[in-house]
Design an enzyme around this catalytic site. Structure first.
Site, short mmCIF file in Angstrom:
data_model
loop_
_atom_site.label_atom_id
_atom_site.label_comp_id
_atom_site.label_asym_id
_atom_site.label_seq_id
_atom_site.Cartn_x
_atom_site.Cartn_y
_atom_site.Cartn_z
N ARG A 57 13.29 15.76 19.93
CA ARG A 57 11.93 15.36 19.59
C ARG A 57 11.18 15.15 20.90
NH1 ARG A 57 15.38 12.09 16.38
NH2 ARG A 57 15.19 12.47 14.13
N LYS A 95 15.64 8.01 17.02
CA LYS A 95 14.96 7.04 16.14
C LYS A 95 15.89 5.88 15.83
CE LYS A 95 11.61 10.01 13.77
NZ LYS A 95 11.14 10.47 12.45
N HIS A 113 7.12 20.25 18.17
CA HIS A 113 7.75 20.25 16.84
C HIS A 113 8.13 21.67 16.42
CE1 HIS A 113 8.99 17.83 13.54
NE2 HIS A 113 8.26 18.47 12.65
N ARG A 140 11.26 22.63 18.17
CA ARG A 140 12.40 21.97 17.51
C ARG A 140 12.79 22.73 16.23
NH1 ARG A 140 15.07 16.85 16.71
NH2 ARG A 140 14.84 16.02 14.59
N HIS A 177 19.27 13.63 12.60
CA HIS A 177 18.81 13.20 11.27
C HIS A 177 19.80 12.21 10.69
CE1 HIS A 177 16.37 17.17 10.68
NE2 HIS A 177 15.71 16.26 11.35
N TYR A 210 15.64 23.18 6.20
CA TYR A 210 15.84 24.48 6.85
C TYR A 210 16.51 25.48 5.93
CZ TYR A 210 14.42 21.97 10.95
OH TYR A 210 13.68 21.22 11.83
#
Length: 301
Positions: free
Chosen positions: A143, A167, A235, A238, A261, A270
């Site tokens: 990210r 995150k 983005h 990515r 994730h 995806y």
């Protein structure tokens, strides 16, 4: 209660500043809508009325779904704190919306971006910085917030792996390609005079490069590579990283780890991309596909 909830998010989950700001805005908007009642006193019917009003005001289903997610977390917090004896969002159905599919660059476009977009800038440092940023975004799938927060010391990590803090403060290891490492080492050596702790120093070397500053660099790279700058973003790179890996047979679970994730369902978007491509391949190339039928119609006429 809102302040206490946001402090708990930071302490327990390491929620990012932007996340907390968005949650505060959503909760304060709801609190104003409910006034003079407090959030501890409103009924679940009030929540349903709020979202009905949101729909009438033209608020998108995606935004409503995000707000409901925030409200549910806040409702559970009030329940845990004993402020309420019931779950405020009970019975509220999440709005349905179409999840937009990512639009990655092709492998050829990425190659052109790396070859032509990272040279010929105003100075050598901009060339070095462009090369490091694009190499790392595309070869690691980071990210943009993760990329810009990398310390200069990351180049000293051995074993071909890079430690990334994502995150919620979660750390993960991602492969660090030799070409990306070499480019990063060259940039750090060039920037040694700045004595910055960051791999990508900002105008003030004590702080990292800002997102806005990075966007300007990426914009210039896209123009030099002959690509539409609107199609090139951190983005998108990515997404390109993930899509190209899947196209070449990567495992979905491995991709989940690489992207950082927390939930596999986030990674599964995806597979939707691949499904759409398979459908398009059948439409275009199968003897009974739509393209073949159209050609037969032209021949008859």
């Amino acid at each position: 209660m809102i302040d206490a909830f946001l402090e708990a998010l930071l302490a327990e989950r390491g929620a990012a500043g932007r996340t907390r700001e968005a949650y505060r805005a959503d909760l304060e908007d709801f609190a104003r809508w409910c006034a003079p009642l407090s959030l501890a006193d409103v009924s679940p019917n009030k929540v349903r009325a709020y979202f009905a009003d949101q729909g009438r005001c033209g608020i998108s289903a995606r935004t409503q779904a995000r707000r409901l997610s925030c409200f549910r977390q806040f409702a559970r917090f009030m329940l845990q704190m004993g402020v309420r004896a019931d779950e405020l969002t009970a019975g509220q159905v999440s709005p349905r919306y179409h999840s937009g599919l990512p639009h990655p660059l092709s492998e050829e476009e990425v190659k052109r971006l790396l070859e032509k977009g990272t040279s010929g800038h105003a100075d050598l440092r901009r060339d070095l910085l462009s090369r490091v940023a694009l190499e790392m975004l595309y070869t690691t799938g980071l990210r943009i917030s993760e990329l810009l927060s990398l310390p200069a010391s990351c180049i000293r990590q051995r074993g071909g792996m890079l430690t990334v803090r994502g995150k919620g403060g979660r750390e993960r290891l991602v492969p660090f390609s030799s070409t990306a490492r070499e480019a990063a080492e060259a940039l750090v050596a060039y920037d040694a005079i700045l004595d910055s702790p960051w791999l990508f120093p900002g105008r003030d070397p004590r702080k990292p490069l800002t997102r806005q500053g990075f966007d300007k660099i990426l914009y210039a790279c896209a123009l030099k590579a002959g690509l539409d700058p609107q199609r090139v973003s951190p983005h998108v790179l990515r997404h390109s990283f993930a899509t190209h890996l899947l196209n070449r047979g990567a495992d979905l679970r491995a991709l989940q780890v690489l992207l950082g994730h927390a939930d596999i369902t986030t990674t599964q978007i995806y597979t939707q991309v691949m499904t759409e491509r398979l459908k398009e391949a059948v439409r275009q190339h199968h003897p009974m596909g739509e393209n073949a039928k159209a050609k037969r119609g032209e021949k008859r006429s």
